[in-house]
Design a protein around this motif. Structure first.
Motif, PDB file in Angstrom:
ATOM      1  N   UNK A 150      -7.708  -4.663 -10.784  1.00 54.16           N
ATOM      2  CA  UNK A 150      -8.817  -5.622 -10.790  1.00 54.16           C
ATOM      3  C   UNK A 150      -8.557  -6.691 -11.869  1.00 54.16           C
ATOM      4  N   UNK A 151      -9.425  -7.682 -11.946  1.00 53.69           N
ATOM      5  CA  UNK A 151      -9.212  -8.779 -12.905  1.00 53.69           C
ATOM      6  C   UNK A 151      -9.212  -8.319 -14.370  1.00 53.69           C
ATOM      7  N   UNK A 152     -10.168  -7.442 -14.779  1.00 53.06           N
ATOM      8  CA  UNK A 152     -10.152  -7.054 -16.197  1.00 53.06           C
ATOM      9  C   UNK A 152      -8.826  -6.413 -16.613  1.00 53.06           C
ATOM     10  N   UNK A 153      -8.271  -5.556 -15.754  1.00 49.21           N
ATOM     11  CA  UNK A 153      -7.000  -4.921 -16.144  1.00 49.21           C
ATOM     12  C   UNK A 153      -5.867  -5.953 -16.164  1.00 49.21           C
ATOM     13  N   UNK A 154      -5.900  -6.861 -15.183  1.00 52.76           N
ATOM     14  CA  UNK A 154      -4.868  -7.898 -15.158  1.00 52.76           C
ATOM     15  C   UNK A 154      -4.974  -8.764 -16.401  1.00 52.76           C
ATOM     16  N   UNK A 155      -6.193  -9.071 -16.838  1.00 54.61           N
ATOM     17  CA  UNK A 155      -6.360  -9.905 -18.038  1.00 54.61           C
ATOM     18  C   UNK A 155      -5.762  -9.191 -19.253  1.00 54.61           C
ATOM     19  N   UNK A 156      -5.932  -7.869 -19.334  1.00 55.26           N
ATOM     20  CA  UNK A 156      -5.372  -7.126 -20.472  1.00 55.26           C
ATOM     21  C   UNK A 156      -3.831  -7.206 -20.451  1.00 55.26           C
ATOM     22  N   UNK A 157      -3.246  -7.035 -19.258  1.00 53.61           N
ATOM     23  CA  UNK A 157      -1.775  -7.095 -19.147  1.00 53.61           C
ATOM     24  C   UNK A 157      -1.254  -8.498 -19.464  1.00 53.61           C
ATOM     25  N   UNK A 158      -1.991  -9.485 -19.001  1.00 53.74           N
ATOM     26  CA  UNK A 158      -1.587 -10.878 -19.215  1.00 53.74           C
ATOM     27  C   UNK A 158      -1.584 -11.207 -20.707  1.00 53.74           C
ATOM     28  N   UNK A 159      -2.583 -10.679 -21.400  1.00 49.99           N
ATOM     29  CA  UNK A 159      -2.688 -10.895 -22.855  1.00 49.99           C
ATOM     30  C   UNK A 159      -1.549 -10.157 -23.568  1.00 49.99           C
ATOM     31  N   UNK A 160      -1.351  -8.893 -23.138  1.00 52.61           N
ATOM     32  CA  UNK A 160      -0.363  -8.039 -23.816  1.00 52.61           C
ATOM     33  C   UNK A 160       1.071  -8.563 -23.654  1.00 52.61           C
ATOM     34  N   UNK A 161       1.414  -8.964 -22.398  1.00 52.12           N
ATOM     35  CA  UNK A 161       2.818  -9.311 -22.143  1.00 52.12           C
ATOM     36  C   UNK A 161       3.119 -10.803 -22.166  1.00 52.12           C
ATOM     37  N   UNK A 162       2.081 -11.643 -21.967  1.00 51.33           N
ATOM     38  CA  UNK A 162       2.372 -13.082 -21.946  1.00 51.33           C
ATOM     39  C   UNK A 162       1.534 -13.861 -22.957  1.00 51.33           C
ATOM     40  N   UNK A 163       0.730 -13.112 -23.710  1.00 49.78           N
ATOM     41  CA  UNK A 163      -0.160 -13.723 -24.708  1.00 49.78           C
ATOM     42  C   UNK A 163      -1.018 -14.809 -24.079  1.00 49.78           C
ATOM     43  N   UNK A 164      -1.457 -14.560 -22.824  1.00 47.05           N
ATOM     44  CA  UNK A 164      -2.307 -15.553 -22.153  1.00 47.05           C
ATOM     45  C   UNK A 164      -3.668 -14.947 -21.894  1.00 47.05           C
ATOM     46  N   UNK A 165      -4.688 -15.777 -22.017  1.00 50.04           N
ATOM     47  CA  UNK A 165      -6.063 -15.298 -21.813  1.00 50.04           C
ATOM     48  C   UNK A 165      -6.403 -15.294 -20.317  1.00 50.04           C
ATOM     49  N   UNK A 166      -7.205 -14.347 -19.905  1.00 55.57           N
ATOM     50  CA  UNK A 166      -7.711 -14.324 -18.532  1.00 55.57           C
ATOM     51  C   UNK A 166      -6.733 -13.686 -17.564  1.00 55.57           C
ATOM     52  N   UNK A 167      -7.221 -13.399 -16.351  1.00 55.21           N
ATOM     53  CA  UNK A 167      -6.348 -12.754 -15.358  1.00 55.21           C
ATOM     54  C   UNK A 167      -5.395 -13.760 -14.717  1.00 55.21           C
ATOM     55  N   UNK A 168      -4.312 -13.278 -14.150  1.00 58.22           N
ATOM     56  CA  UNK A 168      -3.453 -14.105 -13.314  1.00 58.22           C
ATOM     57  C   UNK A 168      -3.316 -13.372 -11.980  1.00 58.22           C
ATOM     58  N   UNK A 169      -2.620 -13.970 -11.012  1.00 58.32           N
ATOM     59  CA  UNK A 169      -2.553 -13.308  -9.702  1.00 58.32           C
ATOM     60  C   UNK A 169      -1.472 -12.221  -9.642  1.00 58.32           C
ATOM     61  N   UNK A 170      -0.292 -12.510 -10.231  1.00 58.31           N
ATOM     62  CA  UNK A 170       0.803 -11.537 -10.111  1.00 58.31           C
ATOM     63  C   UNK A 170       1.653 -11.533 -11.385  1.00 58.31           C
ATOM     64  N   UNK A 171       2.096 -10.347 -11.785  1.00 58.45           N
ATOM     65  CA  UNK A 171       3.035 -10.207 -12.896  1.00 58.45           C
ATOM     66  C   UNK A 171       4.204  -9.354 -12.417  1.00 58.45           C
ATOM     67  N   UNK A 172       5.397  -9.710 -12.864  1.00 54.72           N
ATOM     68  CA  UNK A 172       6.580  -8.932 -12.449  1.00 54.72           C
ATOM     69  C   UNK A 172       7.326  -8.465 -13.687  1.00 54.72           C
ATOM     70  N   UNK A 173       7.726  -7.200 -13.691  1.00 54.31           N
ATOM     71  CA  UNK A 173       8.469  -6.626 -14.809  1.00 54.31           C
ATOM     72  C   UNK A 173       9.769  -6.054 -14.256  1.00 54.31           C
ATOM     73  N   UNK A 174      10.846  -6.815 -14.431  1.00 52.96           N
ATOM     74  CA  UNK A 174      12.113  -6.387 -13.835  1.00 52.96           C
ATOM     75  C   UNK A 174      12.800  -5.330 -14.691  1.00 52.96           C
TER      76      UNK A 174
END
Ligand code: PXP
Length: 392
Positions: A44-68
């Motif tokens: 959901x958006x809240x979890x995506x926002x946490x990942x976005x902050x943790x790995x990209x230092x960006x606020x708010x949710x994004x649509x997709x993140x990839x970890x190769x």
């Protein structure tokens, strides 16, 4: 197991996980990947926002993140690929904004994530961004091609004529609600009813009851009249199909003139899409109408097959069939979902079912006419056999 799909979302998922898995597995194949672990997580958006902050230092949710897991190292071809995380909330909003299905939006995000896992990165340079965009488009087209070859056309059954017979006597039988249940038991993938302004067959009571009883998919056909729009928004069918409606006609005579009333229809589409109800526009097989339907945000078009079915001779029929096929393919290529119907019978259905861009056929009269002689269950099964023969 090449694709490890899991979901961590508080609400019931608005998409089938098995379809997402199938799309992901096909994408791996299309990228020429050996079976390897690709982990996909829908959040959901809240979890995506946490990942976005943790790995990209960006606020708010994004649509997709990839970890190769393959970045900058030598790795075995069948080693794990990495993780793609998708926010279902963001994907659903984007799908609604773009007037496409959630499945389609997820396909686009899966492709984007997969190309990142395989080492592409649009942020590295403009040239790479262009290459990635071109690869994304190509993969989506190839995914469509595999899908077209594999899925069977659905049969949705229009039960208006059961109500026509009931209204002829003004009593309470035969009941279209009961007929819908029999159609579903025989294998129909959906039920269609047309609530006309003059209420000549289907009544408000039928639509409300069908909303409760239909287990497959309820498609409400309707003219764009304010009174009927309000009822539809209250009933919340699985989709609506907008048709032109004239009081004097025996049945719907032609497709909607979308090009001539874009503003009006766009406003109606917005209301339904805003309420979470996909909209189909019933149109003649005319490329201008297809384009206009796409422009104003329709989810589906239903291509009018009437002239193909009513053709006087085989030359005329072939000409009309080609128009149906061209309009369906063009609509599909534009990202519209495509249905077809009107006038289809036991002889004319199979060739239309064979068109891979068509998802569903809407058929009423021929099935009800046959049902009088062989029973409704049998009539539905015989039509399903025609659809299957074409889809093969
Ligand atoms: N699709 C649309 C938009 C229609 O209006 C109708 C007729 O109600 C049908 C499909 C089904 O047509 P038929 O009854 O000829 O199969």
């Amino acid at each position: 197991m090449p694709v490890l799909l899991s979901a961590d979302h508080p609400q019931p998922l608005p998409v089938s996980l098995s379809t997402v898995r199938t799309d992901a597995e096909r994408l791996l194949q299309l990228c020429g990947q050996q079976p390897c672990d690709w982990s996909i997580l829908l959040v959901d958006d809240p979890r995506m926002a946490r990942l976005n902050e943790q790995y990209r230092a960006k606020k708010g949710p994004t649509n997709v993140l990839a970890f190769s897991l393959r970045e900058g190292e030598t790795y075995p071809d069948d080693g794990p690929l990495g993780d793609v995380v998708i926010s279902l909330d963001t994907a659903a909003r984007e799908a609604q904004r773009e007037g496409i299905s959630l499945r389609r939006r997820l396909q686009i995000l899966l492709i984007h994530g997969l190309l990142h896992l395989l080492g592409q990165d649009h942020e590295r340079s403009e040239a790479e961004a262009e290459r990635m965009e071109a690869d994304e488009r190509q993969l989506l087209n190839r995914l469509d091609d595999t899908q077209r070859r594999t899925s069977m056309t659905n049969l949705a059954i229009n039960v208006d004529h059961v109500a026509t017979l009931r209204q002829a006597r003004g009593i309470n039988e035969p009941d279209p609600v009961l007929a819908a249940g029999i159609c579903e038991l025989a294998g129909a993938a959906g039920i269609v009813v047309h609530l006309r302004e003059d209420r000549r067959h289907i009544q408000d009571r039928d639509v409300y009851l069908l909303r409760q009883t239909v287990k497959t998919k309820l498609n409400l056909e309707m003219g764009a009249a304010p009174e009927i729009i309000n009822i539809a928004l209250d009933v919340k069918p699985d989709m609506v199909t907008l048709v032109p409606e004239k009081r004097q006609e025996l049945t719907t005579e032609g497709g909607l003139n979308v090009t001539g009333q874009k503003k009006k229809l766009a406003a109606v589409i917005d209301r339904f899409i805003g309420a979470g109800i996909p909209v189909s526009l019933f149109i003649d097989p005319d490329l201008k109408q297809v384009k206009a339907a796409k422009d104003i945000g329709a989810t589906f078009v239903e291509i009018h097959t009437g002239r193909y079915c009513d053709a006087d001779d085989e030359t005329e029929r072939a000409k009309e069939f080609n128009l149906v096929a061209a309009a369906a393919d063009e609509a599909f290529a534009m990202g519209l979902r495509v249905n077809a119907g009107h006038g289809l019978n036991y002889l004319t259905t199979a060739p239309v079912a064979a068109l891979k861009s068509i998802e569903e056929l809407s058929i009423g009269h021929a099935i009800m006419a046959r049902a009088i002689f062989v029973g409704l269950d049998q009539a539905v099964r015989e039509m399903l056999a025609q659809v299957a023969a074409g889809s093969r």
